[in-house]
Design an enzyme around this catalytic site. Structure first.
Site, mmCIF file in Angstrom:
data_model
loop_
_atom_site.group_PDB
_atom_site.id
_atom_site.type_symbol
_atom_site.label_atom_id
_atom_site.label_comp_id
_atom_site.label_asym_id
_atom_site.label_seq_id
_atom_site.Cartn_x
_atom_site.Cartn_y
_atom_site.Cartn_z
ATOM 1 N N GLU A 146 0.206 -1.334 -13.063
ATOM 2 C CA GLU A 146 0.192 -2.780 -12.897
ATOM 3 C C GLU A 146 0.437 -3.435 -14.254
ATOM 4 O O GLU A 146 0.235 -2.807 -15.303
ATOM 5 C CB GLU A 146 -1.168 -3.232 -12.359
ATOM 6 C CG GLU A 146 -1.485 -2.734 -10.967
ATOM 7 C CD GLU A 146 -0.451 -3.135 -9.942
ATOM 8 O OE1 GLU A 146 -0.204 -4.334 -9.764
ATOM 9 O OE2 GLU A 146 0.132 -2.239 -9.306
ATOM 10 N N LYS A 191 -5.964 -1.987 -2.096
ATOM 11 C CA LYS A 191 -5.250 -1.294 -1.007
ATOM 12 C C LYS A 191 -6.211 -0.895 0.110
ATOM 13 O O LYS A 191 -5.852 -0.929 1.287
ATOM 14 C CB LYS A 191 -4.518 -0.079 -1.575
ATOM 15 C CG LYS A 191 -3.352 -0.494 -2.481
ATOM 16 C CD LYS A 191 -2.873 0.652 -3.331
ATOM 17 C CE LYS A 191 -1.701 0.226 -4.217
ATOM 18 N NZ LYS A 191 -1.413 1.165 -5.287
ATOM 19 N N ASP A 195 -7.118 -1.664 -8.182
ATOM 20 C CA ASP A 195 -5.890 -1.616 -7.371
ATOM 21 C C ASP A 195 -6.121 -0.776 -6.104
ATOM 22 O O ASP A 195 -5.675 -1.145 -5.016
ATOM 23 C CB ASP A 195 -4.744 -1.030 -8.213
ATOM 24 C CG ASP A 195 -3.467 -0.897 -7.408
ATOM 25 O OD1 ASP A 195 -2.826 -1.925 -7.124
ATOM 26 O OD2 ASP A 195 -3.129 0.241 -7.008
ATOM 27 N N VAL A 223 0.844 -1.204 0.000
ATOM 28 C CA VAL A 223 0.000 0.000 0.000
ATOM 29 C C VAL A 223 0.877 1.251 0.000
ATOM 30 O O VAL A 223 1.734 1.416 0.873
ATOM 31 C CB VAL A 223 -0.931 0.029 1.242
ATOM 32 C CG1 VAL A 223 -1.790 1.286 1.244
ATOM 33 C CG2 VAL A 223 -1.809 -1.210 1.278
ATOM 34 N N GLY A 230 3.358 2.416 -1.945
ATOM 35 C CA GLY A 230 4.796 2.378 -2.280
ATOM 36 C C GLY A 230 5.689 2.683 -1.101
ATOM 37 O O GLY A 230 5.764 1.924 -0.132
HETATM 38 P P1 NDP Z 1 6.604 -6.408 -13.159
HETATM 39 O O1 NDP Z 1 5.561 -6.851 -14.112
HETATM 40 O O2 NDP Z 1 7.487 -5.289 -13.514
HETATM 41 O O3 NDP Z 1 7.528 -7.654 -12.757
HETATM 42 C C1 NDP Z 1 7.029 -8.927 -12.490
HETATM 43 C C2 NDP Z 1 8.191 -9.896 -12.431
HETATM 44 O O4 NDP Z 1 7.705 -11.175 -12.032
HETATM 45 C C3 NDP Z 1 8.909 -10.099 -13.767
HETATM 46 O O5 NDP Z 1 10.289 -10.158 -13.551
HETATM 47 C C4 NDP Z 1 8.385 -11.438 -14.259
HETATM 48 O O6 NDP Z 1 9.341 -12.155 -15.026
HETATM 49 C C5 NDP Z 1 8.160 -12.161 -12.951
HETATM 50 N N1 NDP Z 1 7.108 -13.172 -13.048
HETATM 51 C C6 NDP Z 1 5.800 -12.969 -13.315
HETATM 52 N N2 NDP Z 1 5.146 -14.154 -13.328
HETATM 53 C C7 NDP Z 1 6.060 -15.104 -13.091
HETATM 54 C C8 NDP Z 1 6.016 -16.521 -12.997
HETATM 55 N N3 NDP Z 1 4.877 -17.208 -13.160
HETATM 56 N N4 NDP Z 1 7.156 -17.189 -12.711
HETATM 57 C C9 NDP Z 1 8.309 -16.517 -12.544
HETATM 58 N N5 NDP Z 1 8.432 -15.167 -12.616
HETATM 59 C C10 NDP Z 1 7.314 -14.483 -12.884
HETATM 60 O O7 NDP Z 1 5.817 -6.104 -11.776
HETATM 61 P P2 NDP Z 1 6.170 -5.016 -10.678
HETATM 62 O O8 NDP Z 1 7.571 -5.162 -10.249
HETATM 63 O O9 NDP Z 1 5.655 -3.707 -11.112
HETATM 64 O O10 NDP Z 1 5.191 -5.497 -9.510
HETATM 65 C C11 NDP Z 1 5.490 -6.616 -8.706
HETATM 66 C C12 NDP Z 1 4.501 -6.664 -7.544
HETATM 67 O O11 NDP Z 1 4.636 -5.485 -6.776
HETATM 68 C C13 NDP Z 1 3.027 -6.728 -7.947
HETATM 69 O O12 NDP Z 1 2.331 -7.478 -6.980
HETATM 70 C C14 NDP Z 1 2.591 -5.265 -7.892
HETATM 71 O O13 NDP Z 1 1.209 -5.138 -7.662
HETATM 72 C C15 NDP Z 1 3.377 -4.808 -6.688
HETATM 73 N N6 NDP Z 1 3.653 -3.377 -6.618
HETATM 74 C C16 NDP Z 1 4.191 -2.703 -7.687
HETATM 75 C C17 NDP Z 1 4.519 -1.378 -7.579
HETATM 76 C C18 NDP Z 1 5.101 -0.604 -8.718
HETATM 77 O O14 NDP Z 1 5.300 0.607 -8.556
HETATM 78 N N7 NDP Z 1 5.404 -1.214 -9.849
HETATM 79 C C19 NDP Z 1 4.304 -0.656 -6.332
HETATM 80 C C20 NDP Z 1 3.745 -1.457 -5.260
HETATM 81 C C21 NDP Z 1 3.435 -2.766 -5.413
HETATM 82 P P3 NDP Z 1 9.844 -11.617 -16.475
HETATM 83 O O15 NDP Z 1 10.590 -10.340 -16.164
HETATM 84 O O16 NDP Z 1 10.710 -12.670 -16.980
HETATM 85 O O17 NDP Z 1 8.589 -11.366 -17.260
HETATM 86 N N1 HSE Z 2 0.060 0.388 -9.946
HETATM 87 C C1 HSE Z 2 0.191 0.855 -8.628
HETATM 88 C C2 HSE Z 2 0.007 2.360 -8.609
HETATM 89 C C3 HSE Z 2 1.549 0.508 -8.085
HETATM 90 O O1 HSE Z 2 0.011 2.980 -9.678
HETATM 91 O O2 HSE Z 2 -0.165 2.915 -7.526
HETATM 92 C C4 HSE Z 2 1.726 0.837 -6.637
HETATM 93 O O3 HSE Z 2 0.989 -0.008 -5.840
#
Ligand code: NDP
Ligand code: HSE
Length: 467
Positions: A225, A240, A236, A167, A169
């Site tokens: 996302e 949260k 989303d 929640v 960031g």
């Molecule tokens: P991304 O889509 O950027 O990254 C996801 C990663 O997970 C990739 O490296 C992908 O691999 C890997 N992955 C996905 N599915 C599989 C699988 N089945 N097996 C193995 N590896 C897998 O996501 P984010 O980093 O943006 O988000 C990650 C989490 O954090 C989510 O739950 C999101 O809601 C949460 N979040 C994100 C924020 C943001 O600002 N981005 C902020 C707060 C929370 P590959 O690279 O090879 O595709």
């Molecule tokens: N997609 C989410 C946002 C990431 O834009 O706030 C942080 O949880």
């Protein structure tokens, strides 16, 4: 000073009634110069947030070890595609495409799940608990929709679940509610908790950019996302809201009962008209504890320009929390993106790792007491002020008939604003109402929208003034 056994003075304190200019020196415990304890980390997901975590581990593992006494060692990293170009370099021998390789590795003591999605993340995490590993995740979708099962698995196996990053960031909002407000009764909170939507609304309002251009910028910056519909449709934010409500109200929330509306129907015209009336449009999460249950809703909201949340722009998030003892509190910071989110992940990892070195890891609960199920009030019961934008034929009597239908449904008008038709045969008419019941508003709009004079579905935006 480097020798074992030397003591260090930590600081000064004053004691009530003592001479304030005569400080008392406090002696610190014997300094512990033993080697930092190694804790093995396994990571699933090397996207935006996962890359931030690896960057932090690579740049700061030594300083973390020095300051906390724990040396965090990255043992395994799982990705979906082994050939993808990465934002960080990871040694080939620890990289895998099989999540089980990470979860089953006996050297992995804390699993960080940053892949996202509900399945198979749920199964990975529950397996990790069964194998006596602690888990840190940013996966609000999983916690909101299947949290009950995940929290239970942590409890049954006496393992820790860290989810600060789920929640807002980089804002330590969950820790603040759980620990800082432990003795308070949180009565309500409202917040901007989706960086992508706040970025889009800010760009549309300040630069006049289109919805789709602003969304694609948010995606490029790593805020959105994997499926950006979750952001723009408000889901989303609702995820949260469920996580926040669990902690703030100790409530087991049925996610499906949260009222959710996203920002797709907000037009550039609405943003301009709202501004002319002294408001800004924000996607808010609102949680209020009422006598008969909880009001939990996500929707675009008109906020007065001088409201503290009105000046929260771009990817920034903010949450206003009211505790019965503390009064109003405002938390503000970057709500999404690589490093702010990684910082929140790392805060959980370090807390758990430190507790592991003290043998406290199984004891300190990171999710509070088992919350009780609480009723979520239906949206029809809401009492609010409303912004209504009608698009109607420009002819005599139309405004009168709208006013009559509103009056017949117990809705009192605060102000009426007819806008320029810009050469079209229909005109926008904006009406602000006094407080009315949502079920009455909906009944009235159903009638107005079925009239041949109405050219498109009426825009309804709730107005919030509470801070
Ligand atoms: P991304 O889509 O950027 O990254 C996801 C990663 O997970 C990739 O490296 C992908 O691999 C890997 N992955 C996905 N599915 C599989 C699988 N089945 N097996 C193995 N590896 C897998 O996501 P984010 O980093 O943006 O988000 C990650 C989490 O954090 C989510 O739950 C999101 O809601 C949460 N979040 C994100 C924020 C943001 O600002 N981005 C902020 C707060 C929370 P590959 O690279 O090879 O595709
Ligand atoms: N997609 C989410 C946002 C990431 O834009 O706030 C942080 O949880």
């Amino acid at each position: 000073m480097a020798k074992l056994g030397l003591r260090r003075y930590l600081g000064v304190v004053e004691i009530a009634g003592s001479n304030p200019v005569a400080p008392i020196l406090i002696k610190k415990e014997k300094m512990n110069h033993s080697e930092p304890k190694e804790i093995g980390i396994g990571l699933i997901g090397l996207g935006t947030v996962g890359s931030g975590v690896v960057k932090t581990l690579q740049a700061r593992a030594s300083s973390i070890a020095r300051e906390t006494g724990v040396k965090l060692v990255l043992r395994r990293v799982c990705v979906r595609s082994l050939n993808k170009k990465r934002a960080v370099k990871v040694p080939k021998n620890i990289l895998t495409a099989r999540p089980e390789t990470v979860i089953d590795d006996p050297q992995v003591e804390i699993l960080i799940e940053l892949a996202g999605g509900i399945h198979p993340a749920k199964e990975w995490i529950e397996k990790a608990f069964a194998l006596k590993k602690h888990v840190v995740t940013a996966n609000k979708a999983l916690l909101a929709e299947k949290g009950k099962s995940v929290y239970l698995a942590a409890r049954v196996h006496r393992r820790r679940l860290g989810f600060e990053a789920s929640v807002c960031g980089g804002i330590p909002i969950l820790r603040a509610i759980r620990e800082g407000l432990a003795s308070d009764n949180v009565t309500h909170f409202l917040g901007i908790v989706n960086g992508t939507c706040n970025y889009i609304l800010t760009e549309m309002s300040q630069k006049g950019l289109s919805f789709s251009k602003s969304l694609s910028e948010a995606q490029q910056k790593g805020y959105a996302e994997a499926n950006p519909a979750l952001d723009v449709d408000g889901v989303d934010s609702a995820h949260k809201l469920a996580v926040l409500s669990r902690l703030a109200f100790q409530a087991e929330v049925d996610f499906k009962k949260i009222y959710v509306e996203g920002i797709r129907r907000i037009t550039a015209a609405d943003i301009v008209y709202a501004k002319e009336l002294g408001y800004v449009i924000k996607l808010l999460v609102i949680g209020k504890k009422k006598e008969k249950g909880l009001e939990l809703r996500v929707h675009p909201t008109l906020l007065p320009l001088d409201h503290p949340l009105s000046s929260v722009r771009g990817v920034y998030n903010a949450v206003y929390v009211h505790g019965d003892h503390t009064g109003d509190l405002l938390f503000y910071g970057r709500g999404a993106g690589m490093m702010p989110t990684a910082s929140a992940v790392m805060s959980d990892v370090i807390e758990i790792a430190q507790d592991m070195t003290k043998g406290l890891d199984a004891m300190r609960s990171s999710w509070g007491n088992e919350p009780s199920a609480m009723k979520i009030l239906p949206i029809g019961d809401l009492v609010s002020k409303y912004y209504l934008r009608f698009q109607v034929k420009d002819k005599p009597g139309v405004l009168g008939s709208i006013a009559k239908i509103l009056g017949d449904n117990k809705i009192s008008i605060l102000s009426v604003h007819q806008k320029d038709s810009l050469g079209s045969r229909s005109v926008p008419v904006v009406i602000l109402t006094y407080e009315a019941k949502e079920s009455d508003i909906r009944r009235a709009l159903q009638k107005i929208d079925s009239s041949p004079d109405t050219q498109e579905k009426t825009q309804l935006i709730r107005v919030e003034a509470l801070i």
